[in-house]
Design an enzyme around this catalytic site. Structure first.
Site, mmCIF file in Angstrom:
data_model
loop_
_atom_site.group_PDB
_atom_site.id
_atom_site.type_symbol
_atom_site.label_atom_id
_atom_site.label_comp_id
_atom_site.label_asym_id
_atom_site.label_seq_id
_atom_site.Cartn_x
_atom_site.Cartn_y
_atom_site.Cartn_z
ATOM 1 C CG ASP A 8 -2.911 3.480 -2.575
ATOM 2 O OD1 ASP A 8 -3.917 2.761 -2.627
ATOM 3 O OD2 ASP A 8 -2.494 3.989 -1.520
ATOM 4 C CD GLU A 9 -4.969 -0.950 -0.799
ATOM 5 O OE1 GLU A 9 -5.489 -2.069 -0.746
ATOM 6 O OE2 GLU A 9 -5.456 0.061 -0.282
ATOM 7 C CG ASP A 30 -1.956 1.049 1.238
ATOM 8 O OD1 ASP A 30 -3.028 0.831 1.822
ATOM 9 O OD2 ASP A 30 -1.711 2.134 0.670
HETATM 10 N N1 DCP Z 1 -8.268 8.934 -1.888
HETATM 11 C C1 DCP Z 1 -9.229 9.898 -2.173
HETATM 12 N N2 DCP Z 1 -10.303 10.065 -1.327
HETATM 13 C C2 DCP Z 1 -10.440 9.290 -0.215
HETATM 14 C C3 DCP Z 1 -9.465 8.304 0.078
HETATM 15 C C4 DCP Z 1 -8.379 8.157 -0.790
HETATM 16 O O1 DCP Z 1 -9.119 10.599 -3.187
HETATM 17 N N3 DCP Z 1 -11.501 9.467 0.614
HETATM 18 C C5 DCP Z 1 -7.092 8.805 -2.805
HETATM 19 C C6 DCP Z 1 -5.941 9.634 -2.303
HETATM 20 C C7 DCP Z 1 -4.984 8.652 -1.694
HETATM 21 C C8 DCP Z 1 -5.254 7.382 -2.496
HETATM 22 O O2 DCP Z 1 -6.630 7.456 -2.883
HETATM 23 O O3 DCP Z 1 -3.648 9.082 -1.780
HETATM 24 C C9 DCP Z 1 -4.989 6.112 -1.735
HETATM 25 O O4 DCP Z 1 -5.846 5.987 -0.617
HETATM 26 P P1 DCP Z 1 -5.400 5.420 0.785
HETATM 27 O O5 DCP Z 1 -6.636 5.158 1.557
HETATM 28 O O6 DCP Z 1 -4.450 4.289 0.617
HETATM 29 O O7 DCP Z 1 -4.694 6.652 1.487
HETATM 30 P P2 DCP Z 1 -3.246 7.247 1.360
HETATM 31 O O8 DCP Z 1 -2.379 6.469 0.439
HETATM 32 O O9 DCP Z 1 -3.386 8.678 1.030
HETATM 33 O O10 DCP Z 1 -2.723 7.159 2.837
HETATM 34 P P3 DCP Z 1 -2.092 5.947 3.661
HETATM 35 O O11 DCP Z 1 -0.666 6.281 3.846
HETATM 36 O O12 DCP Z 1 -2.858 5.937 4.927
HETATM 37 O O13 DCP Z 1 -2.286 4.696 2.842
HETATM 38 CA CA CA Z 2 -2.057 4.241 0.605
HETATM 39 CA CA CA Z 3 -4.772 2.162 -0.143
#
Ligand code: DCP
Ligand code: CA
Ligand code: CA
Length: 366
Positions: free
Chosen positions: A112-113, A12
């Site tokens: 992102d996964e 992730d």
């Molecule tokens: N995303 C979005 N709106 C949301 C959740 C996520 O647009 N409500 C987008 C932005 C993030 C990406 O999807 O960068 C990936 O989501 P993640 O839930 O994996 O969150 P992050 O990668 O940002 O944070 P983490 O480090 O907790 O994985």
């Molecule tokens: Ca992420």
């Molecule tokens: Ca994610």
């Protein structure tokens, strides 16, 4: 499934959109970074897509309104940036290609996964898997400059929960014999598929932790959630999950386009043409064992301008009749909206999954 020990990783990418912004502008690193979707007419309407950890420290995370985010950060050094999806997708594509090369079987889930089945190359050894994960993190950090968190376990469920428990830049390995202990004290919301609503209903039954769920009478779970979900919840609470890592499909869309004998707006003529295209697309889809979720038409007008129209289906399908009917509806509504004659017409299907006849029902949770 083979009897050999299965080892699955879930990767992730850390605070992904915001980390991409740091990558192209390292001077932002010490600041709070908020990536937002600006939706409305005023400067401040919209929501936070994601934020870096500096911003999270001040209570700014995904889903918060930009208005509140600005308020929370007003006394700090903060930058607000709009989502640049194309740029993030380019970085993601590059990382995914790299990650794939560390796996026996690779399944990307969203931007992102990804799940990596590494059972063969590690010969079922968790020690080897840990070495591999460290190498992968080190090399991708060096080559692309992005960090991510890895969960390692004997199935997708355990790998996913493990990855979530140590972010950012973490590695969490949960050996099979430690699964029950690892899960026991976690809240049920940590299980994929248990959101706010479900966890509230579980809470009403006195189920708070995964351990509570594992001990709960399964017949009572069936009464409340139905058989399929109850069985999934029960098994998941014990860390049991048989969902395989599905090979990600490289092809993004399949389309055909064709020029009409003469410019027209005649529905019958248009459908004759699209039915030819549909037959050819459908053959291709079946040959590749795919199901699609999105159907579109591409229309090139007499003045050579290009238009398109599409529909997302409720379920994945590769049903010929459904494709035919959907294209007909799209053309119908297109003709209502536009008055110009049509020169060329095309059909496109996209958003694929493999067509596995025995696909498990609950795999949709992953
Ligand atoms: N995303 C979005 N709106 C949301 C959740 C996520 O647009 N409500 C987008 C932005 C993030 C990406 O999807 O960068 C990936 O989501 P993640 O839930 O994996 O969150 P992050 O990668 O940002 O944070 P983490 O480090 O907790 O994985
Ligand atoms: Ca992420
Ligand atoms: Ca994610």
């Amino acid at each position: 499934m083979s009897n050999k020990k299965q080892i699955v990783m879930l990767v992730d990418l850390d605070y992904f959109f915001a980390q991409c912004e740091e990558l192209r502008n390292p001077s932002l690193k010490e600041k709070a970074i908020v990536v937002g979707v600006y939706s409305g007419r005023t400067h401040e309407s919209g929501a936070v897509s994601t934020s870096n950890y500096v911003a999270r420290k001040h209570g700014v995370s995904s889903g918060l309104s930009l208005y509140l985010a600005k308020k929370k950060l007003e006394n700090y050094d903060a930058v607000f940036l709009p989502v640049d999806y194309e740029y993030y997708k380019r970085i993601s594509d590059e990382i995914m290609l790299d990650l794939k090369s560390y796996s026996d079987l690779f399944e990307q889930v969203g931007i992102d996964e990804a799940y990596l089945d590494v059972s063969v190359r590690t010969q079922g050894s968790f020690t080897e898997a840990l070495i591999l994960a460290k190498k992968m993190k080190r090399e991708i950090k060096k080559r692309i400059g992005i960090t991510f968190s890895v969960g390692i376990g004997s199935n997708k469920l355990v790998a996913k929960i493990a990855a979530d428990s140590n972010k950012p830049d973490g590695i969490t390995l949960v050996k099979t014999e430690r699964v029950k202990q690892f899960l026991a004290s976690l809240p049920v919301t940590r299980l994929p598929g248990i959101g706010k609503k479900t966890s509230q209903r579980m809470n009403d039954l006195g189920i708070k932790t995964i351990s509570d769920l594992s001990k709960y009478d399964i017949q009572k779970l069936v009464d409340v959630f139905g058989r399929n979900l109850a069985v999934y919840f029960h098994n998941a609470s014990l860390g049991l999950n048989r969902d395989a890592v599905h090979k990600t499909i490289d092809v993004e869309s399949i389309s055909r386009i064709s020029t009409l004998k003469e410019n027209t707006r005649d529905l019958i003529i248009l459908l004759e043409k699209t039915n030819e295209l549909i037959s050819s697309i459908h053959k291709d889809v079946i040959n590749k064992s795919l199901k699609f979720k999105r159907i579109g038409i591409i229309v090139i007008m007499a003045d050579l301008s290009i238009r398109s129209k599409s529909k997302t289906l409720v379920n994945y399908s590769n049903h010929f009749g459904l494709l035919e009917r959907t294209v007909q509806n799209l053309i119908n509504s297109f003709l209502v909206e536009s008055e110009m004659e049509i020169r060329r017409i095309g059909v496109k299907v996209s958003q694929f999954i493999p067509d596995e006849k025995k696909q498990k029902q609950l795999s949709s949770y992953f």
